[in-house]
Design a protein around this motif. Sequence first.
Motif, short mmCIF file in Angstrom:
data_model
loop_
_atom_site.label_atom_id
_atom_site.label_comp_id
_atom_site.label_asym_id
_atom_site.label_seq_id
_atom_site.Cartn_x
_atom_site.Cartn_y
_atom_site.Cartn_z
N SER A 1 0.84 -1.18 0.00
CA SER A 1 0.00 0.00 0.00
C SER A 1 0.88 1.25 0.00
O SER A 1 1.80 1.37 0.80
N VAL A 2 0.60 2.15 -0.92
CA VAL A 2 1.41 3.35 -1.07
C VAL A 2 0.58 4.57 -0.71
O VAL A 2 -0.56 4.70 -1.17
N ASP A 3 1.14 5.46 0.11
CA ASP A 3 0.49 6.73 0.40
C ASP A 3 0.76 7.65 -0.78
O ASP A 3 1.81 8.28 -0.88
N VAL A 4 -0.18 7.70 -1.71
CA VAL A 4 0.00 8.43 -2.96
C VAL A 4 0.17 9.93 -2.73
O VAL A 4 0.97 10.58 -3.40
N VAL A 5 -0.54 10.48 -1.79
CA VAL A 5 -0.42 11.92 -1.50
C VAL A 5 1.01 12.25 -1.06
O VAL A 5 1.63 13.18 -1.58
N GLN A 6 1.56 11.47 -0.14
CA GLN A 6 2.92 11.70 0.33
C GLN A 6 3.94 11.44 -0.78
O GLN A 6 4.89 12.18 -0.95
N LEU A 7 3.72 10.38 -1.54
CA LEU A 7 4.64 10.04 -2.62
C LEU A 7 4.66 11.15 -3.68
O LEU A 7 5.73 11.55 -4.14
N ALA A 8 3.50 11.66 -4.03
CA ALA A 8 3.45 12.76 -5.00
C ALA A 8 4.19 13.97 -4.48
O ALA A 8 4.93 14.63 -5.21
N GLN A 9 4.03 14.27 -3.21
CA GLN A 9 4.72 15.40 -2.60
C GLN A 9 6.24 15.15 -2.59
O GLN A 9 7.01 16.06 -2.80
N ASP A 10 6.65 13.91 -2.37
CA ASP A 10 8.07 13.58 -2.31
C ASP A 10 8.75 13.61 -3.67
O ASP A 10 9.91 14.03 -3.78
N VAL A 11 8.07 13.14 -4.72
CA VAL A 11 8.74 13.01 -6.02
C VAL A 11 8.59 14.22 -6.92
O VAL A 11 9.39 14.41 -7.84
N THR A 12 7.63 15.09 -6.66
CA THR A 12 7.43 16.26 -7.52
C THR A 12 8.64 17.18 -7.57
O THR A 12 8.97 17.68 -8.65
N PRO A 13 9.37 17.42 -6.47
CA PRO A 13 10.56 18.28 -6.59
C PRO A 13 11.60 17.72 -7.56
O PRO A 13 12.27 18.48 -8.26
N TYR A 14 11.74 16.41 -7.64
CA TYR A 14 12.67 15.82 -8.59
C TYR A 14 12.20 16.07 -10.02
O TYR A 14 13.00 16.43 -10.90
N ALA A 15 10.91 15.87 -10.25
CA ALA A 15 10.36 16.10 -11.59
C ALA A 15 10.51 17.56 -11.99
O ALA A 15 10.91 17.88 -13.11
N THR A 16 10.23 18.46 -11.06
CA THR A 16 10.35 19.90 -11.34
C THR A 16 11.79 20.28 -11.63
O THR A 16 12.07 21.07 -12.54
N THR A 17 12.73 19.70 -10.90
CA THR A 17 14.15 19.96 -11.14
C THR A 17 14.54 19.51 -12.54
O THR A 17 15.26 20.21 -13.25
N ALA A 18 14.07 18.36 -12.96
CA ALA A 18 14.38 17.85 -14.30
C ALA A 18 13.78 18.75 -15.37
O ALA A 18 14.42 19.06 -16.38
N ILE A 19 12.55 19.19 -15.16
CA ILE A 19 11.89 20.08 -16.13
C ILE A 19 12.65 21.39 -16.23
O ILE A 19 12.88 21.90 -17.32
N THR A 20 13.06 21.94 -15.10
CA THR A 20 13.80 23.19 -15.10
C THR A 20 15.15 23.03 -15.81
O THR A 20 15.57 23.91 -16.56
N ALA A 21 15.81 21.91 -15.61
CA ALA A 21 17.13 21.70 -16.21
C ALA A 21 17.06 21.43 -17.71
O ALA A 21 17.89 21.93 -18.46
N TYR A 22 16.09 20.64 -18.15
CA TYR A 22 16.05 20.22 -19.55
C TYR A 22 14.96 20.90 -20.37
O TYR A 22 14.93 20.73 -21.57
N GLY A 23 14.06 21.61 -19.72
CA GLY A 23 12.98 22.25 -20.47
C GLY A 23 12.09 21.22 -21.12
O GLY A 23 11.89 20.12 -20.60
#
Length: 143
Positions: free
Chosen positions: A2-24
């Motif tokens: 069982s995965v806490d999706v709310v917490q997981l989304a909060q945890d992984v979004t900064p990584y995704a945002t960093t990648a988007i900022t770096a690579y456009g």
Amino acid sequence: MSVDVVQLAQDVTPYATTAITAYGAAVLARVESDAADVTVSFGQRILQRLIGRDTPDSETSAEQEALAATVAELAGTPGDADLAAVLRVQVRRLMTAHPDIATDIAGWARPAEPATVTITTSGDRSPAVHNNYGTINTGDSTT
């Protein structure tokens, strides 16, 4: 599992945002290289899994299409806090709709949390850079 999706989304979004900022907009197509920053590479891997680019033969869902559109929009306006919040909500919705994706990502080892970098400069024509691997020439009577 069982995965806490709310917490997981909060945890992984900064990584995704960093990648988007770096690579456009190229974040979903860019090939990982050994020189790529670990955090950016992890964010790219998350985005590719979320959007279904890691399995090119599969069909994408409406949630995946919406997330891909938000990634493209955020790539055009990096640092937009509202779009980053939309991204987090869409990541949560996608992982709720596709618990197998959430379980996969939850099991991945994470690099150190992405850090926010603040760069300050002072003085006339002082360059402000995060990383510099060469010479900075301001054009002031240099030889």
